[in-house]
Every structure is written in structure tokens, then in C-alpha cells.
Design an enzyme around this catalytic site. Sequence first.
Site, PDB file in Angstrom:
ATOM      1  N   GLY A  12       0.783  -1.233   0.000  1.00  0.00           N
ATOM      2  CA  GLY A  12       0.000   0.000   0.000  1.00  0.00           C
ATOM      3  C   GLY A  12       0.814   1.282   0.000  1.00  0.00           C
ATOM      4  NE  ARG A  65     -10.184 -15.784 -11.283  1.00  0.00           N
ATOM      5  CZ  ARG A  65      -9.080 -15.152 -10.897  1.00  0.00           C
ATOM      6  NH1 ARG A  65      -9.107 -13.882 -10.572  1.00  0.00           N
ATOM      7  NH2 ARG A  65      -7.929 -15.802 -10.833  1.00  0.00           N
ATOM      8  CG  LEU A  93     -11.124  -6.763 -10.638  1.00  0.00           C
ATOM      9  CD1 LEU A  93     -10.938  -5.254 -10.713  1.00  0.00           C
ATOM     10  CD2 LEU A  93     -11.853  -7.164  -9.358  1.00  0.00           C
ATOM     11  CG  HIS A 109       0.516  -2.649 -15.472  1.00  0.00           C
ATOM     12  ND1 HIS A 109       0.224  -3.881 -14.934  1.00  0.00           N
ATOM     13  CD2 HIS A 109       1.457  -2.870 -16.422  1.00  0.00           C
ATOM     14  CE1 HIS A 109       0.946  -4.810 -15.541  1.00  0.00           C
ATOM     15  NE2 HIS A 109       1.704  -4.221 -16.450  1.00  0.00           N
ATOM     16  CG  LEU A 144      -5.125  -8.505 -17.113  1.00  0.00           C
ATOM     17  CD1 LEU A 144      -5.802  -8.145 -15.801  1.00  0.00           C
ATOM     18  CD2 LEU A 144      -4.491  -9.884 -17.021  1.00  0.00           C
TER      19      LEU A 144
HETATM   20  N1  NHR Z   1      -9.196  -6.694 -14.052  1.00  0.00           N
HETATM   21  C1  NHR Z   1      -9.592  -6.337 -15.264  1.00  0.00           C
HETATM   22  N2  NHR Z   1     -10.719  -6.877 -15.722  1.00  0.00           N
HETATM   23  N3  NHR Z   1      -8.908  -5.474 -16.043  1.00  0.00           N
HETATM   24  C2  NHR Z   1      -7.757  -4.950 -15.583  1.00  0.00           C
HETATM   25  O1  NHR Z   1      -7.106  -4.118 -16.364  1.00  0.00           O
HETATM   26  C3  NHR Z   1      -7.271  -5.285 -14.296  1.00  0.00           C
HETATM   27  C4  NHR Z   1      -8.047  -6.182 -13.545  1.00  0.00           C
HETATM   28  C5  NHR Z   1      -7.607  -6.585 -12.272  1.00  0.00           C
HETATM   29  C6  NHR Z   1      -6.402  -6.131 -11.784  1.00  0.00           C
HETATM   30  C7  NHR Z   1      -4.254  -4.919 -12.030  1.00  0.00           C
HETATM   31  C8  NHR Z   1      -3.226  -5.722 -12.856  1.00  0.00           C
HETATM   32  C9  NHR Z   1      -1.849  -5.067 -12.853  1.00  0.00           C
HETATM   33  O2  NHR Z   1      -1.748  -3.834 -12.773  1.00  0.00           O
HETATM   34  C10 NHR Z   1      -5.614  -5.271 -12.540  1.00  0.00           C
HETATM   35  C11 NHR Z   1      -6.056  -4.833 -13.787  1.00  0.00           C
HETATM   36  C12 NHR Z   1      -3.421  -9.104 -11.129  1.00  0.00           C
HETATM   37  C13 NHR Z   1      -3.108  -9.972 -12.158  1.00  0.00           C
HETATM   38  C14 NHR Z   1      -3.099 -11.464 -11.920  1.00  0.00           C
HETATM   39  O3  NHR Z   1      -2.685 -12.230 -12.782  1.00  0.00           O
HETATM   40  C15 NHR Z   1      -2.826  -9.440 -13.400  1.00  0.00           C
HETATM   41  C16 NHR Z   1      -2.873  -8.072 -13.609  1.00  0.00           C
HETATM   42  C17 NHR Z   1      -3.195  -7.194 -12.571  1.00  0.00           C
HETATM   43  C18 NHR Z   1      -3.467  -7.715 -11.338  1.00  0.00           C
HETATM   44  N4  NHR Z   1      -3.601 -11.933 -10.759  1.00  0.00           N
HETATM   45  C19 NHR Z   1      -3.721 -13.364 -10.373  1.00  0.00           C
HETATM   46  C20 NHR Z   1      -5.181 -13.814 -10.516  1.00  0.00           C
HETATM   47  O4  NHR Z   1      -5.357 -15.026 -10.801  1.00  0.00           O
HETATM   48  C21 NHR Z   1      -3.362 -13.591  -8.915  1.00  0.00           C
HETATM   49  C22 NHR Z   1      -1.954 -13.209  -8.595  1.00  0.00           C
HETATM   50  C23 NHR Z   1      -1.712 -13.103  -7.093  1.00  0.00           C
HETATM   51  O5  NHR Z   1      -2.644 -13.224  -6.284  1.00  0.00           O
HETATM   52  O6  NHR Z   1      -0.546 -12.848  -6.729  1.00  0.00           O
HETATM   53  O7  NHR Z   1      -6.108 -13.035 -10.275  1.00  0.00           O
HETATM   54  O8  NHR Z   1      -0.831  -5.770 -13.013  1.00  0.00           O
HETATM   55  C1  GAR Z   2       3.083  -1.222  -7.576  1.00  0.00           C
HETATM   56  O1  GAR Z   2       4.314  -1.242  -8.248  1.00  0.00           O
HETATM   57  C2  GAR Z   2       1.958  -1.409  -8.562  1.00  0.00           C
HETATM   58  O2  GAR Z   2       2.172  -0.767  -9.791  1.00  0.00           O
HETATM   59  C3  GAR Z   2       1.985  -2.883  -8.745  1.00  0.00           C
HETATM   60  O3  GAR Z   2       2.256  -3.423  -7.480  1.00  0.00           O
HETATM   61  C4  GAR Z   2       2.946  -2.454  -6.681  1.00  0.00           C
HETATM   62  C5  GAR Z   2       2.114  -2.185  -5.455  1.00  0.00           C
HETATM   63  O4  GAR Z   2       2.847  -1.455  -4.518  1.00  0.00           O
HETATM   64  N1  GAR Z   2       0.728  -3.386  -9.214  1.00  0.00           N
HETATM   65  C6  GAR Z   2       0.602  -4.566  -9.762  1.00  0.00           C
HETATM   66  O5  GAR Z   2       1.554  -5.278 -10.027  1.00  0.00           O
HETATM   67  C7  GAR Z   2      -0.808  -4.983 -10.031  1.00  0.00           C
HETATM   68  N2  GAR Z   2      -0.808  -6.306 -10.503  1.00  0.00           N
HETATM   69  P1  GAR Z   2       2.112  -0.808  -3.263  1.00  0.00           P
HETATM   70  O6  GAR Z   2       1.205  -1.864  -2.647  1.00  0.00           O
HETATM   71  O7  GAR Z   2       3.243  -0.469  -2.342  1.00  0.00           O
HETATM   72  O8  GAR Z   2       1.373   0.386  -3.732  1.00  0.00           O
END
Ligand code: NHR
Ligand code: GAR
Length: 216
Positions: A12, A65, A93, A109, A144
Site C-alpha cells: 500500500g 471469482r 476482475l 501498472h 486485462l
Molecule cells: N481486471 C480487469 N478486468 N482489467 C484490468 O485491467 C485489471 C483487472 C484486475 C487487476 C491490475 C493488474 C496489474 O496492474 C488489474 C487490472 C493481477 C493480475 C493477476 O494475474 C494481473 C494483472 C493485474 C493484477 N492476478 C492473479 C489472478 O489469478 C493472482 C496473482 C496473485 O494473487 O498474486 O487473479 O498488473
Molecule cells: C506497484 O508497483 C503497482 O504498480 C503494482 O504493485 C505495486 C504495489 O505497490 N501493481 C501490480 O503489479 C498490479 N498487478 P504498493 O502496494 O506499495 O502500492
Amino acid sequence: MSRIVVLISGGGSNLQSLLDQCQSGTLNAEIVAVISNRPDAFGLSRARQAGVKALTLDHKGFANRADFDRSLADLIDDQRPDLVVLAGFMRILTDDFVNRFLGRMINIHPSLLPRYPGLNTHQRALDAGDPAGGATVHFVTTQLDGGPAIAQVEVPIDAADDAVSLAKKVLTQEHKLYPVVVDWFVSGRLQLDRNQAVFDGTPLPKSGRLLDTATL
Ligand code: NHR
Ligand code: GAR
């Protein structure tokens, strides 16, 4: 004043940056709740420390989910937010969830999208020999990490960088970038219009506006 809900899964530090700027008045918004899918996320302590409501919705308590996302969406709606901010939120999501908040949900991201959607972004940039890494703020759509980009920062990659050092440098810039974009949204300068990000009435370029680290 705009109401913001922040979704987190971990440390965070981006949340902290937003909390600080709301606190100081630099950002004219109120973070009305922080929600984590992980009960042990340090960001929840940051919220409590700032006097902000900290909620946990553990995805492990749900069969699938769709069920988790429905509960999460209901919990968010209860807070009546104008904007939902993903800050290190690690759960993909569902389309139904995304469509409920379309145009009022953004994500940060840690890559220069469209390069490296998904996870492990810094290592992938290093492996490709890229001259720079960075971060992108984008509207969240059903694609995504593929929603319309709003703004980016670039961070040069040095020969000595590994994934840890690069992540750290990028994160420092994220802390500056994210409040700027949130400010654009809450001040009414930024909209999602037909799958395009529009800033001050003008469609933004595909990769968003590139912000200079020197002026951030
Ligand atoms: N959902 C949608 N529909 N669209 C996006 O653009 C999203 C989203 C949910 C999250 C953040 C994203 C990032 O910034 C985000 C964007 C998690 C994963 C992932 O693979 C991928 C991308 C992002 C966040 N998550 C695994 C899963 O199965 C779990 C991984 C874990 O728990 O460590 O959900 O990168
Ligand atoms: C940040 O670098 C953010 O861009 C990345 O995780 C870190 C969170 O840091 N997000 C993702 O990888 C989403 N999949 P924080 O919890 O210290 O803000």
C-alpha cells in the site's frame, strides 16, 4: 468533495501517497474506504493510521471469482464512491465487475503499457534489454491491463539494475504519478469516452500522456 475507494492487496505505498496528498489538501478528495482481498495487507494498517475505514474481503472465502466480485462490488457501492482506485490490487476482475464501474475505475501498472501486461513486468523489461521501464495509469476495462492509458512515467534502466532495483525506482515514480491522475479525475478533467481516455476535452494518445519525472 469526491469520494474514493482504494483497492489493495499488499504494502500500500501508492495508497500512502494518496492518503498523504488528501491529508495535506493537495488532492481535493476523500478516501472513504480501503478494501483488501488479503487480511494481512500492510496497507490496511496505513488506512487505519490515517483514520480511514479499512475493510477486508478475503477471496479465499468464496467458491469462485463471480461470487467474490459480486460481494466486492456491493461492498464498494455501499461506500458510494465517485472513483475506484486499484493500487497494487492483485486479483483479476470479472467482466461483470468491471462493467459496474466502467469509466470510474483506474489502475496503476508497473510497465510501459502496452508492453508487459500481467505480472513480473520488471524482469520481462530487463530480459528484453529495454532501455527503460516505467508505469502506466489506465482506465480498467474488461481487457486485462488493456484499458485506455491515461499517463505514463519512464525510468531509465541501468546496466546494474535487477528486478528489485528497477521495481524500487519505478515505485518511487508511481507515488508521484498516481495522485496527479487522480487529481485530473476528481477535478473533472478526465473521462472515459467510447473506450478512449479524454483529458481537457481532447483524446489522449494511445499510451497516455508521458509525464516528465523532473516535473512530477
Ligand atoms: N481486471 C480487469 N478486468 N482489467 C484490468 O485491467 C485489471 C483487472 C484486475 C487487476 C491490475 C493488474 C496489474 O496492474 C488489474 C487490472 C493481477 C493480475 C493477476 O494475474 C494481473 C494483472 C493485474 C493484477 N492476478 C492473479 C489472478 O489469478 C493472482 C496473482 C496473485 O494473487 O498474486 O487473479 O498488473
Ligand atoms: C506497484 O508497483 C503497482 O504498480 C503494482 O504493485 C505495486 C504495489 O505497490 N501493481 C501490480 O503489479 C498490479 N498487478 P504498493 O502496494 O506499495 O502500492
